[in-house]
Design an enzyme around this catalytic site. Structure first.
Site, PDB file in Angstrom:
ATOM      1  N   SER A 135      28.735 -49.323  86.319  1.00  0.00           N
ATOM      2  CA  SER A 135      27.575 -48.541  86.749  1.00  0.00           C
ATOM      3  C   SER A 135      27.799 -47.919  88.122  1.00  0.00           C
ATOM      4  O   SER A 135      28.470 -48.501  88.986  1.00  0.00           O
ATOM      5  CB  SER A 135      26.335 -49.443  86.800  1.00  0.00           C
ATOM      6  OG  SER A 135      25.246 -48.783  87.403  1.00  0.00           O
ATOM      7  N   GLN A 157      29.921 -44.888  84.610  1.00  0.00           N
ATOM      8  CA  GLN A 157      28.581 -44.351  84.342  1.00  0.00           C
ATOM      9  C   GLN A 157      28.065 -43.581  85.546  1.00  0.00           C
ATOM     10  O   GLN A 157      28.198 -44.009  86.693  1.00  0.00           O
ATOM     11  CB  GLN A 157      27.625 -45.498  84.011  1.00  0.00           C
ATOM     12  CG  GLN A 157      26.180 -45.070  83.779  1.00  0.00           C
ATOM     13  CD  GLN A 157      25.351 -45.070  85.066  1.00  0.00           C
ATOM     14  OE1 GLN A 157      25.652 -45.806  85.997  1.00  0.00           O
ATOM     15  NE2 GLN A 157      24.334 -44.236  85.113  1.00  0.00           N
ATOM     16  N   TYR A 159      24.650 -40.941  86.902  1.00  0.00           N
ATOM     17  CA  TYR A 159      23.365 -40.285  86.664  1.00  0.00           C
ATOM     18  C   TYR A 159      23.525 -38.782  86.809  1.00  0.00           C
ATOM     19  O   TYR A 159      24.415 -38.302  87.530  1.00  0.00           O
ATOM     20  CB  TYR A 159      22.303 -40.810  87.635  1.00  0.00           C
ATOM     21  CG  TYR A 159      21.993 -42.268  87.424  1.00  0.00           C
ATOM     22  CD1 TYR A 159      21.182 -42.689  86.377  1.00  0.00           C
ATOM     23  CD2 TYR A 159      22.556 -43.241  88.256  1.00  0.00           C
ATOM     24  CE1 TYR A 159      20.922 -44.030  86.161  1.00  0.00           C
ATOM     25  CE2 TYR A 159      22.299 -44.586  88.057  1.00  0.00           C
ATOM     26  CZ  TYR A 159      21.487 -44.974  87.011  1.00  0.00           C
ATOM     27  OH  TYR A 159      21.248 -46.311  86.800  1.00  0.00           O
ATOM     28  N   HIS A 300      17.482 -47.536  76.829  1.00  0.00           N
ATOM     29  CA  HIS A 300      17.703 -48.264  78.083  1.00  0.00           C
ATOM     30  C   HIS A 300      17.260 -49.718  77.958  1.00  0.00           C
ATOM     31  O   HIS A 300      16.830 -50.344  78.926  1.00  0.00           O
ATOM     32  CB  HIS A 300      16.949 -47.581  79.229  1.00  0.00           C
ATOM     33  CG  HIS A 300      17.729 -47.500  80.507  1.00  0.00           C
ATOM     34  ND1 HIS A 300      18.293 -46.335  80.974  1.00  0.00           N
ATOM     35  CD2 HIS A 300      18.058 -48.439  81.426  1.00  0.00           C
ATOM     36  CE1 HIS A 300      18.903 -46.553  82.123  1.00  0.00           C
ATOM     37  NE2 HIS A 300      18.786 -47.828  82.420  1.00  0.00           N
TER      38      HIS A 300
END
Length: 407
Positions: A135, A157, A159, A300
């Site tokens: 992440s 990962q 955003y 999610h």
């Protein structure tokens, strides 16, 4: 009924007790027979605030419950008298081979749950030949995970970040330079979900822990020792402490982002591109047309929109719509090897686990994550054989019924 005097030769085999393993972690994990057992161990060993952060979901947590209810309502349709003497779990995803069709989903704050954090997950994943997702909000950096687990297939990962594109481009460059072969762009976070467990426990950014939360943590001395004697908790990839990055997180979650914003990421990233957080057919088709390599169906884990649709139930329609043009990855509610196989039969190419990974991590660090993967592997192998299917690549919708009452 005739009776006889018991003979010692008959009793002796019954009184052969199992030896005591002095390695208590190993003994605990050996006793875990499913992910639920790992969850129970994790809950005993982890402070409530940290455990609830891993387990909790948004608002009334309806989506999280429905994810599990959907898998529970499925029915398998086994075939008999097939040669299943050598069940094959191996598959390919995003151009690479995996020993089994499940990987570890990206999860932030891992070292808060257990001090070994992301490195434990990456090493365990590598030992089972499956990918590990890191992440952006990981507590171990891109570089440190790569150095610790060079033989593990690694995905990064990100955003969909508009405000600080230069920062995002820097992350992509670092991920590519350190051997991450796929980028997972998370798109279901225009804003953060309302995770009420975290608010009640003071797990906000910056943290505002309650006295009750601190007292609860005091009953887990090993967690405290590990927390206080290892590197301070921080968002390592971002170079920010966990208490100084609230503004940065606010800029990551961009409510103005659109599909057009994918273009610069597609141009900047040379590897495989995955779009995570797709719920249905329309967005899956738009993602395909935007040039992604895989559509990642996910709600999610219920942590964003409460009462959202359930990914495993959307799989058949999405697969029918996108055809074989893109690969389909799915998560949300997967807690067993049977869940993984059901998802594959309904149209997924691959599955990811988040909470199951964190339960294993909290239960026993690297060994706990490895035990979780071992449990899934065993469940998949046995379930595949009982289904009468020799390879995961041979699973079809004929092997699963969405409603067990109609099977």
């Amino acid at each position: 009924m005739r009776r006889q005097t018991p003979q010692w030769s008959q009793l002796r085999p019954l009184l052969s007790f199992k030896g005591v393993d002095l390695n208590r972690r190993r003994a605990r994990l050996a006793g875990a027979q499913d992910v639920g057992d790992l969850r129970r161990i994790a809950r005993r060993r982890t402070p409530k605030a940290a455990f609830d952060y891993a387990e909790g979901a948004a608002n009334g947590e309806h989506t999280m419950r429905r994810n599990r209810e959907a898998f529970a309502s499925l029915a398998f349709r086994p075939q008999v008298l097939r040669d299943v003497s050598r069940p094959d779990l191996s598959t390919t995803i995003l151009g690479g081979r995996c020993a089994m069709p499940v990987g570890i989903a990206p999860a932030g704050f891992a070292r808060m749950m257990q001090s070994e954090g992301e490195i434990a997950g990456a090493l365990a994943a590598g030992s089972f030949g499956v990918p590990f997702g890191l992440s952006t909000l990981g507590t171990t950096s891109i570089e440190d995970v790569a150095a610790a687990a060079p033989d593990t297939r690694r995905w990064f990962q990100l955003y969909l970040w508009r405000e600080h594109r230069d920062v995002a481009l820097g992350l992509l460059e670092r991920a590519g330079r350190n051997g991450y072969d796929a980028l997972i762009v998370t798109v279901d976070t225009p804003v953060g979900g309302l995770r009420l467990r975290d608010v009640r426990n003071g797990m906000t950014i910056p943290p505002q822990l309650t006295l009750k939360s601190v007292l609860d943590a005091s009953y887990r001395p090993q967690w405290w020792v590990n927390f206080l004697t290892t590197e301070p908790l921080r968002f390592a990839t971002l170079g920010q402490s966990a208490t100084t990055t609230s503004a940065l997180i606010g800029q990551m979650f961009d409510p103005s982002a659109t599909f057009e914003d994918l273009a610069w990421i597609r141009d900047a990233w040379p590897g495989k591109l995955v779009l995570k957080g797709i719920h249905g057919v329309d967005d899956a088709l738009r993602a395909r047309d935007a040039g992604v390599d895989a559509v990642y169906l996910s709600n999610h884990g219920g942590r964003q929109l409460d009462r959202a649709g359930v990914p495993v139930l959307a799989l058949p329609k999405v697969r029918a719509a996108v055809g074989d043009d893109v690969e389909l990855i799915v998560d949300s509610g997967i807690m067993s090897g049977g869940d993984v196989l059901a998802a594959l039969a309904l149209g997924a190419d691959f599955a990811m686990v988040g909470r199951a990974y964190l339960y294993g991590l909290m239960a026993g660090g690297r060994e706990g994550v490895a035990r979780m993967l071992q449990i899934l592997q065993t469940e998949m192998r046995v379930t595949l054989q009982l289904l009468g299917v020799a390879s995961v690549r041979d699973l079809t919708p004929e092997h699963v019924q969405l409603n067990w009452r109609e099977a």
